[in-house]
Design a protein around this motif. Sequence first.
Motif, PDB file in Angstrom:
ATOM      1  N   LYS A 215       0.844  -1.190   0.000  1.00  0.00           N
ATOM      2  CA  LYS A 215       0.000   0.000   0.000  1.00  0.00           C
ATOM      3  C   LYS A 215       0.881   1.242   0.000  1.00  0.00           C
ATOM      4  CE  LYS A 215      -3.757   2.284   2.497  1.00  0.00           C
ATOM      5  NZ  LYS A 215      -4.705   2.203   3.626  1.00  0.00           N
ATOM      6  N   PRO A 216       0.702   2.123  -0.970  1.00  0.00           N
ATOM      7  CA  PRO A 216       1.573   3.303  -1.041  1.00  0.00           C
ATOM      8  C   PRO A 216       1.306   4.280   0.092  1.00  0.00           C
ATOM      9  CG  PRO A 216      -0.154   3.417  -2.711  1.00  0.00           C
ATOM     10  CD  PRO A 216      -0.267   2.060  -2.080  1.00  0.00           C
ATOM     11  N   LYS A 217       2.361   4.979   0.487  1.00  0.00           N
ATOM     12  CA  LYS A 217       2.291   5.995   1.525  1.00  0.00           C
ATOM     13  C   LYS A 217       2.544   7.368   0.918  1.00  0.00           C
ATOM     14  CE  LYS A 217       3.717   2.969   5.317  1.00  0.00           C
ATOM     15  NZ  LYS A 217       4.672   2.777   6.441  1.00  0.00           N
TER      16      LYS A 217
ATOM     17  N   LYS B  98      -4.109   1.256  -3.650  1.00  0.00           N
ATOM     18  CA  LYS B  98      -4.433   2.677  -3.555  1.00  0.00           C
ATOM     19  C   LYS B  98      -3.968   3.211  -2.209  1.00  0.00           C
ATOM     20  CE  LYS B  98      -8.586   2.639  -6.492  1.00  0.00           C
ATOM     21  NZ  LYS B  98     -10.041   2.941  -6.510  1.00  0.00           N
ATOM     22  N   SER B  99      -3.578   4.469  -2.206  1.00  0.00           N
ATOM     23  CA  SER B  99      -3.175   5.123  -0.972  1.00  0.00           C
ATOM     24  C   SER B  99      -4.398   5.670  -0.246  1.00  0.00           C
ATOM     25  CB  SER B  99      -2.195   6.259  -1.266  1.00  0.00           C
ATOM     26  OG  SER B  99      -2.874   7.322  -1.939  1.00  0.00           O
ATOM     27  N   ASP B 100      -4.165   6.201   0.954  1.00  0.00           N
ATOM     28  CA  ASP B 100      -5.224   6.910   1.659  1.00  0.00           C
ATOM     29  C   ASP B 100      -5.552   8.218   0.939  1.00  0.00           C
ATOM     30  OD1 ASP B 100      -5.384   4.973   3.672  1.00  0.00           O
ATOM     31  OD2 ASP B 100      -3.700   5.875   4.765  1.00  0.00           O
ATOM     32  N   ILE B 101      -6.687   8.778   1.282  1.00  0.00           N
ATOM     33  CA  ILE B 101      -7.134  10.014   0.637  1.00  0.00           C
ATOM     34  C   ILE B 101      -6.334  11.199   1.168  1.00  0.00           C
ATOM     35  CG2 ILE B 101      -9.072  11.610   0.345  1.00  0.00           C
ATOM     36  CD1 ILE B 101      -9.333   9.162  -1.352  1.00  0.00           C
ATOM     37  N   LEU B 102      -5.917  12.049   0.266  1.00  0.00           N
ATOM     38  CA  LEU B 102      -5.287  13.330   0.599  1.00  0.00           C
ATOM     39  C   LEU B 102      -6.326  14.425   0.396  1.00  0.00           C
ATOM     40  CD1 LEU B 102      -1.790  14.578  -0.493  1.00  0.00           C
ATOM     41  CD2 LEU B 102      -3.773  16.029  -0.823  1.00  0.00           C
TER      42      LEU B 102
ATOM     43  N   CYS C 114      -1.817  27.167  -5.578  1.00  0.00           N
ATOM     44  CA  CYS C 114      -3.053  27.961  -5.628  1.00  0.00           C
ATOM     45  C   CYS C 114      -3.693  27.947  -7.011  1.00  0.00           C
ATOM     46  CB  CYS C 114      -2.759  29.404  -5.226  1.00  0.00           C
ATOM     47  SG  CYS C 114      -2.026  29.574  -3.595  1.00  0.00           S
ATOM     48  N   SER C 115      -2.858  28.059  -8.039  1.00  0.00           N
ATOM     49  CA  SER C 115      -3.399  28.182  -9.389  1.00  0.00           C
ATOM     50  C   SER C 115      -4.140  26.923  -9.835  1.00  0.00           C
ATOM     51  CB  SER C 115      -2.264  28.482 -10.369  1.00  0.00           C
ATOM     52  OG  SER C 115      -1.286  27.449 -10.341  1.00  0.00           O
ATOM     53  N   LYS C 116      -3.924  25.793  -9.127  1.00  0.00           N
ATOM     54  CA  LYS C 116      -4.566  24.544  -9.518  1.00  0.00           C
ATOM     55  C   LYS C 116      -5.787  24.215  -8.658  1.00  0.00           C
ATOM     56  CE  LYS C 116      -0.291  22.429 -11.202  1.00  0.00           C
ATOM     57  NZ  LYS C 116       0.624  21.272 -11.090  1.00  0.00           N
ATOM     58  N   MET C 117      -6.063  25.043  -7.662  1.00  0.00           N
ATOM     59  CA  MET C 117      -7.145  24.730  -6.739  1.00  0.00           C
ATOM     60  C   MET C 117      -8.086  25.915  -6.602  1.00  0.00           C
ATOM     61  SD  MET C 117      -5.055  22.767  -3.721  1.00  0.00           S
ATOM     62  CE  MET C 117      -4.016  24.199  -3.467  1.00  0.00           C
ATOM     63  N   GLU C 118      -9.349  25.652  -6.807  1.00  0.00           N
ATOM     64  CA  GLU C 118     -10.374  26.672  -6.638  1.00  0.00           C
ATOM     65  C   GLU C 118     -11.346  26.316  -5.515  1.00  0.00           C
ATOM     66  OE1 GLU C 118     -12.265  27.206 -10.347  1.00  0.00           O
ATOM     67  OE2 GLU C 118     -10.499  28.058 -11.357  1.00  0.00           O
ATOM     68  N   LYS C 119     -11.380  25.054  -5.129  1.00  0.00           N
ATOM     69  CA  LYS C 119     -12.281  24.617  -4.080  1.00  0.00           C
ATOM     70  C   LYS C 119     -11.680  23.384  -3.414  1.00  0.00           C
ATOM     71  CE  LYS C 119     -14.989  21.931  -7.415  1.00  0.00           C
ATOM     72  NZ  LYS C 119     -16.328  21.685  -7.972  1.00  0.00           N
ATOM     73  N   ASP C 120     -12.349  22.894  -2.379  1.00  0.00           N
ATOM     74  CA  ASP C 120     -11.869  21.718  -1.654  1.00  0.00           C
ATOM     75  C   ASP C 120     -11.787  20.518  -2.601  1.00  0.00           C
ATOM     76  OD1 ASP C 120     -11.991  23.451   0.394  1.00  0.00           O
ATOM     77  OD2 ASP C 120     -13.693  22.514   1.421  1.00  0.00           O
ATOM     78  N   SER C 121     -10.689  19.747  -2.487  1.00  0.00           N
ATOM     79  CA  SER C 121     -10.450  18.623  -3.391  1.00  0.00           C
ATOM     80  C   SER C 121      -9.912  17.433  -2.604  1.00  0.00           C
ATOM     81  CB  SER C 121      -9.463  19.014  -4.493  1.00  0.00           C
ATOM     82  OG  SER C 121      -9.922  20.135  -5.221  1.00  0.00           O
ATOM     83  N   HIS C 122     -10.041  16.248  -3.227  1.00  0.00           N
ATOM     84  CA  HIS C 122      -9.559  15.004  -2.634  1.00  0.00           C
ATOM     85  C   HIS C 122      -8.752  14.245  -3.685  1.00  0.00           C
ATOM     86  CE1 HIS C 122     -12.277  15.690   0.758  1.00  0.00           C
ATOM     87  NE2 HIS C 122     -13.215  15.985  -0.143  1.00  0.00           N
ATOM     88  N   TYR C 123      -7.588  13.746  -3.273  1.00  0.00           N
ATOM     89  CA  TYR C 123      -6.683  13.059  -4.195  1.00  0.00           C
ATOM     90  C   TYR C 123      -6.246  11.734  -3.564  1.00  0.00           C
ATOM     91  CZ  TYR C 123      -6.290  17.895  -5.863  1.00  0.00           C
ATOM     92  OH  TYR C 123      -6.559  19.167  -6.297  1.00  0.00           O
ATOM     93  N   TYR C 124      -5.797  10.800  -4.431  1.00  0.00           N
ATOM     94  CA  TYR C 124      -5.160   9.581  -3.949  1.00  0.00           C
ATOM     95  C   TYR C 124      -4.171   9.103  -5.009  1.00  0.00           C
ATOM     96  CZ  TYR C 124      -8.290   6.870  -7.003  1.00  0.00           C
ATOM     97  OH  TYR C 124      -8.951   6.360  -8.085  1.00  0.00           O
ATOM     98  N   CYS C 125      -3.230   8.274  -4.543  1.00  0.00           N
ATOM     99  CA  CYS C 125      -2.194   7.728  -5.432  1.00  0.00           C
ATOM    100  C   CYS C 125      -2.457   6.234  -5.630  1.00  0.00           C
ATOM    101  CB  CYS C 125      -0.814   7.967  -4.807  1.00  0.00           C
ATOM    102  SG  CYS C 125       0.523   7.109  -5.668  1.00  0.00           S
ATOM    103  N   LYS C 126      -2.152   5.769  -6.832  1.00  0.00           N
ATOM    104  CA  LYS C 126      -2.314   4.353  -7.147  1.00  0.00           C
ATOM    105  C   LYS C 126      -0.970   3.792  -7.609  1.00  0.00           C
ATOM    106  CE  LYS C 126      -5.035   1.144  -9.970  1.00  0.00           C
ATOM    107  NZ  LYS C 126      -6.090   1.026 -10.994  1.00  0.00           N
TER     108      LYS C 126
END
Length: 332
Positions: free
Chosen positions: A124-126, A202-206, A181-193
Amino acid sequence: MKTLYLMLLFHASVQLQCDKKQINANVGGGITLVCSYDTKSFRYSKKYWCRGASRSTCEIVMDSDGLAKRQRFNIIDAGRRGLFVQITGLRLDDAGVYWVGIDKIYADIMTSVQLVVTEVPVSKPKLQPLSSLVDRPTCWGLPVTVRCTCTQGTSVHYSWYQHTLHQDILLQSTSDLRLHCSKMEKDSHYYCKASNDISSQKSDILSVQVLMPADSSCIYVINIQDLPVYDCVDRLSTSAATTLALTTCQATEKIQQSESRNQSLRINQTHQDVALIREWTGPPLWYMLLRWGSFAFLLTIVCSVNTYTRRKATCAKRRRRPPNIAPVILMS
């Protein structure tokens, strides 16, 4: 005949023996095969490592004389300590049947080894930020790079996804995700695979919470599991005060501009009114005629009175003068 063949094989096995008949290894790893041989008879004979299903058709990969040698393969003849065969940087296509051989007149002494190469399943990725979050760079709009890594796995490929309610969007196929900042306009969720040919994890949610969006000097907070969360309360209050001050200054400036504009309009209107008064408030023609007529009438009366007074004075003088008497001349 069969008995003779078995005797030859037994004799060859006594003259050359290896510690393994099958080697299981992973992609990217290495192997070391240790063999012993009759040093009294073959100490100075050429030893080799060849690949192929048959001993008669195998292709020599390397030998102890150094005439056939490849970068990832090596063979070391240590005499009584043994014969060492080494392979590094294993790949999937390295799997197959190999032979360890000793050069001998009429019939070489050979023994086979089966090499099995497999990939290691990914763990599992960290997620780990490359810059310390203790300094809270996100509170001051600085970019943060988050790296995705696996403790286990071979030939691992990394991909970053943005998690949404409807579907997951592939962002990039690298191990590092750069947040700014230039890539974010609102709350977002990311993960790595992390994935290879035999497994994927899959990693945990960022989570990224945007407190103040902007092209620069924005305020956002990163939340990664097992890492502390740093707020931006002081930065947010400072930014709010700055925003309020800027808003107040802008409002004051607008009011001043509005008042200046109104004052200019009033001055222009006053100038226009004065011009109109100067143009249209002069005495009318009848007034001018009446005025000058009255003046001429008065002047005529004054002149007439003056003339009459002079004539009357002249007549009065004449009345007071005695009459002329002619002198009498007496004749004697």
